[in-house]
Enzyme design. Structure first.
Site, PDB file in Angstrom:
ATOM      1  N   GLU A  60       0.825  -1.207   0.000  1.00  0.00           N
ATOM      2  CA  GLU A  60       0.000   0.000   0.000  1.00  0.00           C
ATOM      3  C   GLU A  60       0.864   1.265   0.000  1.00  0.00           C
ATOM      4  O   GLU A  60       0.531   2.247  -0.663  1.00  0.00           O
ATOM      5  CB  GLU A  60      -0.950  -0.002   1.201  1.00  0.00           C
ATOM      6  CG  GLU A  60      -2.052  -1.049   1.121  1.00  0.00           C
ATOM      7  CD  GLU A  60      -2.985  -0.843  -0.068  1.00  0.00           C
ATOM      8  OE1 GLU A  60      -3.076   0.283  -0.581  1.00  0.00           O
ATOM      9  OE2 GLU A  60      -3.621  -1.821  -0.490  1.00  0.00           O
ATOM     10  N   TYR A  70      -6.750   6.035   4.411  1.00  0.00           N
ATOM     11  CA  TYR A  70      -6.890   5.018   3.377  1.00  0.00           C
ATOM     12  C   TYR A  70      -5.986   3.820   3.665  1.00  0.00           C
ATOM     13  O   TYR A  70      -6.426   2.666   3.635  1.00  0.00           O
ATOM     14  CB  TYR A  70      -6.564   5.575   1.991  1.00  0.00           C
ATOM     15  CG  TYR A  70      -6.340   4.443   1.010  1.00  0.00           C
ATOM     16  CD1 TYR A  70      -7.423   3.747   0.484  1.00  0.00           C
ATOM     17  CD2 TYR A  70      -5.052   3.988   0.709  1.00  0.00           C
ATOM     18  CE1 TYR A  70      -7.224   2.642  -0.336  1.00  0.00           C
ATOM     19  CE2 TYR A  70      -4.849   2.893  -0.113  1.00  0.00           C
ATOM     20  CZ  TYR A  70      -5.944   2.227  -0.635  1.00  0.00           C
ATOM     21  OH  TYR A  70      -5.748   1.126  -1.417  1.00  0.00           O
ATOM     22  N   ASP A 106     -10.653   4.436  -2.588  1.00  0.00           N
ATOM     23  CA  ASP A 106      -9.641   5.097  -3.399  1.00  0.00           C
ATOM     24  C   ASP A 106     -10.311   5.660  -4.648  1.00  0.00           C
ATOM     25  O   ASP A 106     -11.545   5.639  -4.771  1.00  0.00           O
ATOM     26  CB  ASP A 106      -8.488   4.145  -3.748  1.00  0.00           C
ATOM     27  CG  ASP A 106      -8.900   3.066  -4.747  1.00  0.00           C
ATOM     28  OD1 ASP A 106     -10.102   2.918  -5.046  1.00  0.00           O
ATOM     29  OD2 ASP A 106      -7.995   2.355  -5.250  1.00  0.00           O
TER      30      ASP A 106
END
Length: 294
Positions: free
Chosen positions: A40, A123, A141
């Site tokens: 990520e 996020y 996202d």
């Protein structure tokens, strides 16, 4: 009481993802939450094709947070290579150190605990909780926002981010079951990345085309505000990258002349070098030469 019925989108997308998902290494069985977190960090504003080989090498060298925390920052920046936005590498290094010392080398599973880590925003925290631990939490996202805008709201695109509204939109679509909700979250991303794309959506191949509000409305063109595309050529980002290339490629400290050759505009070059020093991505030694941070 009978189990809750999965929302329509989840009932379609979860089985679709099982057969249509790309084979990405951080999605394979056995990937740890740490591996998910590393992916990520790397995937932020960086294409999957560039991330995959770097992620594989990274996980081979530093399979745990403590392994990365023990690595010199210079090695971390060299391993980051051409992924761009190298401050992400230093933030991940700091995060690894915190996980190693505060969390006994185990990535937290709770969203609030994840958000408390250095460099981890909302996020990333939600993505790690969902994809690393199979937790039920809304993960939003750009791709997910586009899918919701089209399939649910009938709009051609999502427009500017609305953090609370976007999270509420996705939360309302999540199945009650944790594992199914986590799979649904990644399926939404996959749909937006591979089918419901921004410029050329492949509607004929879309598993939710029969219930897509945008198609039902005739696929109207989005005419709302758009974010201006980011230029790269000639920007400070490009100059910083050139200077870091010199430092990464050297076997030791370099003199000022080596950096001067990397970019002709002296004022811009000096400004960018100063910003690298301030950001901790480079350091100047007592003898005036420059190097990656120790």
């Amino acid at each position: 009481m009978p189990p809750p019925v999965a929302p329509p989108l989840a009932g379609t997308l979860v089985p679709w993802y099982a057969v249509a998902a790309r084979d990405l290494p951080w999605r394979r069985p056995g990937t740890t939450p740490w591996g998910v977190m590393v992916s990520e960090f790397m995937l932020q504003q960086t294409p999957v094709a560039r991330v995959e080989p770097v992620w594989l090498r990274w996980m081979a060298d530093w399979p745990t947070p403590s392994a990365l925390a023990a690595a010199p920052r210079a090695d971390v920046l060299r391993a980051w290579g051409k992924l761009g936005y190298p401050r992400r590498a230093l933030r991940l290094h700091e995060t690894a150190a915190t996980i190693a010392t505060v969390h006994d080398d185990i990535v937290p599973a709770d969203v609030d605990a994840l958000e408390a880590l250095p460099g981890v925003g909302s996020y990333t925290a939600r993505a790690v909780a969902a994809f690393g631990y199979g937790r039920r939490c809304a993960v939003v996202d750009t791709n997910v926002r586009r899918v919701v805008a089209r399939a649910v709201h009938g709009a051609g695109d999502a427009g500017p981010a609305r953090v609370r509204a976007d999270l509420a939109d996705v939360e309302a679509l999540l199945p009650a079951d944790e594992a199914e909700a986590a799979t649904f979250s990644i399926a939404m991303m996959e749909l937006g990345a591979t089918v419901c794309t921004a410029r050329t959506p492949r509607c004929a191949a879309c598993p939710v085309r029969e219930r897509c509000a945008w198609l039902a409305a005739g696929a109207p063109t989005y005419d709302g505000p758009r974010r201006a595309p980011q230029a790269f050529a000639g920007t400070d980002r490009q100059v910083r990258g050139r200077l870091l290339d010199v430092l990464r490629g050297a076997t030791g400290p370099v003199d000022r002349a080596a950096l001067d050759r990397a970019w002709a505009d002296a004022a811009q070059r000096d400004r960018c070098l100063d910003s690298l020093l301030v950001d901790g991505l480079a350091e100047q030694l007592d003898d005036g030469r420059f190097a990656l941070p120790a």
